[in-house]
Design a protein around this motif. Structure first.
Motif, short mmCIF file in Angstrom:
data_model
loop_
_atom_site.label_atom_id
_atom_site.label_comp_id
_atom_site.label_asym_id
_atom_site.label_seq_id
_atom_site.Cartn_x
_atom_site.Cartn_y
_atom_site.Cartn_z
N LEU A 175 -31.32 -22.45 0.66
CA LEU A 175 -31.44 -21.07 -0.32
C LEU A 175 -30.20 -20.74 1.04
CD1 LEU A 175 -31.60 -18.49 -1.15
CD2 LEU A 175 -33.29 -18.09 0.14
N HIS A 176 -30.79 -20.54 2.97
CA HIS A 176 -29.50 -20.64 3.45
C HIS A 176 -28.62 -20.77 3.34
CE1 HIS A 176 -32.96 -17.78 5.96
NE2 HIS A 176 -33.31 -19.15 5.31
N SER A 177 -27.97 -22.24 3.00
CA SER A 177 -27.13 -23.08 4.10
C SER A 177 -26.04 -22.71 2.61
CB SER A 177 -27.67 -24.23 3.16
OG SER A 177 -27.83 -25.10 4.30
N ARG A 178 -26.93 -21.87 0.75
CA ARG A 178 -25.79 -21.25 0.82
C ARG A 178 -25.68 -19.56 0.93
NH1 ARG A 178 -24.60 -23.34 -4.64
NH2 ARG A 178 -25.81 -24.78 -5.29
N LYS A 179 -26.02 -19.30 1.53
CA LYS A 179 -25.74 -17.58 1.73
C LYS A 179 -24.86 -18.23 2.80
CE LYS A 179 -28.77 -14.68 0.16
NZ LYS A 179 -28.09 -13.65 -0.61
N MET A 180 -24.42 -19.32 4.00
CA MET A 180 -24.14 -19.71 4.97
C MET A 180 -22.71 -19.58 4.00
SD MET A 180 -23.45 -22.15 7.68
CE MET A 180 -22.17 -22.71 9.48
N LEU A 181 -22.34 -20.34 3.06
CA LEU A 181 -21.63 -20.45 2.33
C LEU A 181 -20.52 -19.44 2.01
CD1 LEU A 181 -19.58 -22.73 1.29
CD2 LEU A 181 -20.92 -22.96 -0.67
N GLU A 182 -21.45 -18.58 1.42
CA GLU A 182 -21.27 -16.74 0.70
C GLU A 182 -20.25 -15.98 1.72
OE1 GLU A 182 -24.80 -14.56 -1.03
OE2 GLU A 182 -25.07 -16.02 -2.34
N TYR A 183 -21.42 -15.82 3.10
CA TYR A 183 -20.41 -15.16 3.94
C TYR A 183 -19.10 -15.91 4.63
CZ TYR A 183 -24.32 -12.69 4.47
OH TYR A 183 -25.52 -11.62 3.78
N ALA A 184 -18.65 -17.20 4.23
CA ALA A 184 -18.05 -18.05 5.39
C ALA A 184 -16.44 -18.00 4.47
CB ALA A 184 -17.96 -19.55 4.78
N ALA A 185 -14.96 -17.67 5.11
CA ALA A 185 -14.43 -17.80 4.42
C ALA A 185 -13.40 -19.06 3.56
CB ALA A 185 -13.16 -17.36 5.34
N PRO A 186 -13.15 -18.66 2.33
CA PRO A 186 -12.83 -19.94 1.77
C PRO A 186 -11.89 -20.44 2.38
CG PRO A 186 -12.37 -18.03 0.03
CD PRO A 186 -12.86 -17.34 2.02
N GLY A 187 -12.34 -22.18 3.04
CA GLY A 187 -10.86 -23.43 3.09
C GLY A 187 -10.90 -23.20 4.79
N SER A 188 -12.13 -22.62 5.60
CA SER A 188 -12.78 -22.31 6.98
C SER A 188 -13.37 -23.32 7.32
CB SER A 188 -13.84 -21.09 6.76
OG SER A 188 -14.03 -21.15 6.60
#
Length: 295
Positions: free
Chosen positions: A19-32
């Motif tokens: 859950l936290h890993s996916r939340k991190m992905l939501e906040y990360a800029a694409p391609g970053s």
């Protein structure tokens, strides 16, 4: 979320970590860089859950981002960031062997990893051992031609770097194991056993760590030399028992879910084989002792 994912993983709470890993992905800029790390964490969680196809998909996405960030530009990248990408590639290579047995994928990943390791951010002498890791992986999947090619690359690289402190350490601590794996893959059990013993060197087994004893013991077992393997595997299991006994009951289960359990099985196999060679009460009692350890 990154810290929370790592914390939940340490508690073996894979659902919360995912859950936290996916939340991190939501906040990360694409391609970053952050997206690359988050995708890698999602891949690792799927692997922990046994969903290997999903793990492979997310790891491939992570590597695709990393390739665009770190490969082909010739720049010197921040050490911590490019090391993270190297770790992702190393994990992908391990998965290509452990779960997929895919020599073609392994070749592609190793080509990418060599490009990463050539970056000026890395000290080349300190990376020498990674060639030996690759030799072992290619040997395990049966790609003997590539394994031999990588071994020749290692030898040329070592000669070019000279006999510095790190090169000497790699030759002593990692080269014998790689040569043993290559000999095993070629079917030369006697040579493999010689290399495994060389890795142990002149050290007393009692003074060697449990993991080294595990590797050498299992190597000698595969070479059919159970008389020597049994002693090393028993000692490895005893050392692991000392470590495991210091954990909580829950953490003991986690400890035994990885490679730490392999010397217990190896010890049992050796004792069964020796019982078949020379049946008797003592030999059977030793089998029961190995079973008690395994339980």
């Amino acid at each position: 979320h990154n810290r929370a994912a790592i914390f939940e993983m340490s508690r073996s709470n894979m659902a919360a970590s995912m859950l936290h890993s996916r939340k991190m992905l939501e906040y990360a800029a694409p391609g970053s860089f952050e997206a690359m790390v988050a995708m890698s964490q999602v891949a690792s969680r799927y692997s922990d859950m046994g969903r290997m196809e999903d793990s492979q998909t997310w790891r491939a996405r992570s590597i695709d981002v990393g390739r665009r960030l770190f490969l082909g530009d010739g720049k010197r990248h921040a050490f911590q960031e490019i090391t993270e990408f190297d770790n992702i590639l190393a994990a992908a290579m391990d998965a290509a062997v452990r779960h997929e047995r895919n020599p073609s994928l392994l070749q592609t990943l190793w080509k990418q990893r060599k490009a990463v390791l050539a970056n000026p951010a890395f000290d080349q002498d300190k990376n020498l051992g990674e060639w030996l890791t690759a030799v072992q992986l290619f040997a395990v999947v049966g790609d003997l031609r590539t394994a031999a090619d990588v071994m020749r690359e290692y030898e040329a690289k070592a000669a070019e770097l000279g006999e510095g402190r790190f090169v000497r350490a790699v030759r002593k601590d990692r080269e014998p194991a790689a040569r043993a794996r290559l000999a095993e893959a070629r079917g030369d059990r006697e040579l493999a056993a010689d290399h495994w013993r060389a890795w142990l060197g002149d050290n007393r087994p009692e003074d060697v760590g449990g993991n080294a004893l595990r590797l050498v013991g299992l190597g000698l077992e595969r070479a059919g030399q159970c008389a020597q393997a049994e002693r090393l595997l028993e000692l490895a299991a005893r050392k692991f028992e000392e470590v495991r006994g210091s954990f909580s009951v829950h953490d003991r289960l986690t400890f035994m879910s990885n490679t730490s359990i392999t010397p217990y099985w190896g010890l049992l196999r050796c004792r069964v084989r020796r019982f078949r060679e020379r049946p008797g009460h003592d030999a059977f009692s030793r089998i029961l002792g190995a079973m008690r350890l395994l339980r």
